[in-house]
Design an enzyme around this catalytic site. Structure first.
Site, PDB file in Angstrom:
ATOM      1  N   HIS A 215     -58.743 -43.195  19.360  1.00  0.00           N
ATOM      2  CA  HIS A 215     -57.614 -42.161  18.574  1.00  0.00           C
ATOM      3  C   HIS A 215     -57.766 -40.833  19.229  1.00  0.00           C
ATOM      4  O   HIS A 215     -58.998 -40.227  18.972  1.00  0.00           O
ATOM      5  CB  HIS A 215     -57.764 -42.434  17.062  1.00  0.00           C
ATOM      6  CG  HIS A 215     -56.636 -41.508  16.408  1.00  0.00           C
ATOM      7  ND1 HIS A 215     -56.828 -41.225  15.026  1.00  0.00           N
ATOM      8  CD2 HIS A 215     -55.590 -40.937  16.847  1.00  0.00           C
ATOM      9  CE1 HIS A 215     -55.633 -40.496  14.821  1.00  0.00           C
ATOM     10  NE2 HIS A 215     -54.981 -40.303  15.858  1.00  0.00           N
ATOM     11  N   ASP A 216     -56.927 -40.132  19.921  1.00  0.00           N
ATOM     12  CA  ASP A 216     -57.455 -38.865  20.363  1.00  0.00           C
ATOM     13  C   ASP A 216     -57.759 -37.910  19.375  1.00  0.00           C
ATOM     14  O   ASP A 216     -58.717 -37.355  19.664  1.00  0.00           O
ATOM     15  CB  ASP A 216     -55.943 -38.346  21.046  1.00  0.00           C
ATOM     16  CG  ASP A 216     -54.800 -38.415  20.129  1.00  0.00           C
ATOM     17  OD1 ASP A 216     -54.698 -38.669  18.820  1.00  0.00           O
ATOM     18  OD2 ASP A 216     -53.550 -38.146  20.658  1.00  0.00           O
ATOM     19  N   THR A 217     -57.480 -38.037  18.117  1.00  0.00           N
ATOM     20  CA  THR A 217     -58.121 -37.105  17.071  1.00  0.00           C
ATOM     21  C   THR A 217     -59.553 -37.243  16.752  1.00  0.00           C
ATOM     22  O   THR A 217     -60.114 -36.474  16.661  1.00  0.00           O
ATOM     23  CB  THR A 217     -57.080 -37.093  15.627  1.00  0.00           C
ATOM     24  OG1 THR A 217     -55.660 -36.810  15.864  1.00  0.00           O
ATOM     25  CG2 THR A 217     -57.651 -35.987  14.743  1.00  0.00           C
ATOM     26  N   THR A 238     -48.877 -31.712  18.639  1.00  0.00           N
ATOM     27  CA  THR A 238     -47.606 -32.327  18.109  1.00  0.00           C
ATOM     28  C   THR A 238     -47.779 -32.580  16.801  1.00  0.00           C
ATOM     29  O   THR A 238     -47.090 -32.136  16.147  1.00  0.00           O
ATOM     30  CB  THR A 238     -47.221 -33.567  18.901  1.00  0.00           C
ATOM     31  OG1 THR A 238     -47.037 -33.208  20.444  1.00  0.00           O
ATOM     32  CG2 THR A 238     -45.952 -34.089  18.416  1.00  0.00           C
ATOM     33  N   GLY A 381     -54.139 -27.999  21.591  1.00  0.00           N
ATOM     34  CA  GLY A 381     -53.210 -27.173  22.382  1.00  0.00           C
ATOM     35  C   GLY A 381     -52.799 -25.906  21.302  1.00  0.00           C
ATOM     36  O   GLY A 381     -52.663 -24.879  21.857  1.00  0.00           O
TER      37      GLY A 381
END
Length: 458
Positions: A215-217, A238, A381
């Site tokens: 999971h990218d988080t 996002t 980001g």
């Protein structure tokens, strides 16, 4: 991304960038998963020889394989409308406390469990369910498994036992046999298939694929450059994932009522957090305006009148793609407030509203977990958005440290490096190698408190 790691830090290089464009077909919003896989192969070909590979991605979405290991259909995008009303029906039937007591998961309409219940016909033909990074790993290696951090976002993972919640699956009428064995982050997931290795020009020694925190988080949180345990994080992209890192889940009624989630992290930690809609709202505004330059808009937003308009970023009207400036205006009108006038006011409205949502989430996380927060780390980001970072410091009254921007890629690479025995303290290496920008709170805190009170009664 490739990462070259030595004692001085990590050198990240962007090797290949490719579009991720969802496709609406037959009234359903899909991920173009084959295009994404081709982009990965193109990137691996450009990267040349590597010591290992790790895949991370967003959460909740999945692919279904048949008995021959073939994909049954393009994975459906979590923003698709097919889950409308499903969560409410399940909660009414099963009880919110019963569901939360098992998964500890925030109630969101696109959680995997609700997608599956909206997709029962496909399940009749399915042999295996793979989350998106597990699906890509399967195509690279031929090896099937479910990495824990992504499995923990499904609503079908038992945060108390650290295993699939098979009794819950049975109660919901879901086929438990399609969920594969779990893999902890940092464990081996296989090696590149010979045909894949040959196709990318790497037909020498077998290349291992590591099951990173997929999971990218979870990868991003692993790369938070914290120096003490008393930190909160905002993984800002996002979506904004706002929370604290804990040794175990918080499953109290108060936590459930505050809609906090307990997701798996690296080394058995719990990412105790709330999902906030995030920079998606700003991205959709920019798209509606024809993608004007963001730096100029941020400068103009910094000069715009403070707190002229505020919205709740988590209002369901902001979830689907579409005319976001119009939706912001409509929200304000429903709340009996003047909508923002022009792009600069709209951008300021979005950023102030996000900062207030971050404030609420950080305060709630500290209160519900008993975890003292001394500093907020913003990674991803959003760490590049100086106006949002300063607003977050002002709104919370806490110092903010922004960076690294490529936190998910760093976390992914450093978990691989640790699996090779090259790294012991991931966060120390990030601190030594990545630029971090400091933002101290300033201005009148009472103005933010008054704005939070206004938003709370809207």
């Amino acid at each position: 991304m490739t990462a070259r790691i030595d004692a001085g830090g990590v050198e990240l290089t962007e090797v290949h960038r490719f579009a991720n464009r969802p496709v609406r077909a037959g009234g359903t919003l899909h991920w173009d998963i084959l295009s994404l896989y081709q982009g990965i192969l193109d990137g691996l070909r450009k990267a040349g020889p590597v010591d290992s590979i790790g895949v991370d991605s967003w959460a909740v979405d999945y692919g279904l394989l048949d008995s021959s290991g073939r994909l049954l259909g393009n994975p459906v995008h979590y923003r698709d409308e097919r889950t409308s009303g499903v969560m409410e029906r399940v909660v009414a039937e099963m009880g919110a406390a019963s569901l939360y007591g098992v998964s500890g998961l925030q109630f969101l309409p696109f959680n995997t469990v609700y997608q599956l219940l909206a997709d029962r016909e496909a399940l009749d033909r399915a042999e295996t369910l793979l989350m998106i990074p597990d699906l890509l790993t399967y195509w690279l290696t031929g090896s099937i498994g479910a990495e824990v951090t992504n499995a923990s976002t499904t609503g079908l993972y038992d945060v108390r036992t650290g295993d699939w919640a098979r009794p819950l699956m049975s109660r919901l009428g879901l086929p438990g046999e399609i969920f594969p064995a779990l893999r902890p982050p940092g464990s081996p997931a296989g090696v590149l298939r010979p045909d894949v290795a040959a196709g990318i020009g790497n037909a020498g020694e077998p290349v291992p694929v590591i099951a990173v925190a997929s999971h990218d988080t979870a990868s991003a949180v692993a790369a938070v450059p914290a120096t003490t345990p008393g930190f909160a994080y905002i993984s800002s992209g996002t979506w904004s994932l706002v929370g604290v890192e804990l040794p175990g889940p918080v499953l109290t009624d108060a936590s459930r009522e505050a809609n906090f989630t307990n997701e798996g992290g690296l080394d058995g930690t719990t990412r105790y957090l709330r999902n906030v809609m995030g920079l998606w709202i700003l991205q959709e505004c920019l798209r509606a305006w024809g993608d004007p330059g963001l730096p100029g808009l941020l400068a103009a937003a910094g000069r715009a009148r403070p707190f002229a308009a505020l919205v709740d970023p988590d209002d369901p009207s902001f979830l689907p793609p579409g005319d976001m400036p119009g939706r912001i205006a409509a929200y304000c009108e429903r709340a009996g407030r003047r909508p923002p006038s022009g792009a600069a006011e709209t951008v300021r409205c979005v950023l102030e509203s996000l900062a207030l949502a971050y404030r609420r989430a950080v305060l709630d996380a500290a209160r519900l977990s008993g975890h003292d927060v001394e500093v907020i780390h913003i990674v991803g980001g959003g760490a590049r958005n100086g106006l949002l970072c300063q607003m977050t410091a002002d709104a919370t009254g806490l110092p903010v440290r922004a960076g690294p921007v490529e936190a998910a890629a760093l976390g992914n690479a450093l978990v691989q490096a640790r699996a090779h025995g090259l790294v012991t303290d991931i966060r120390d290496l990030v601190r030594r190698g990545e630029p971090i920008t400091a933002y101290e709170p300033k201005g009148d805190q009472s103005l933010w408190s008054a704005a939070a009170d206004r938003l709370a009664v809207s």
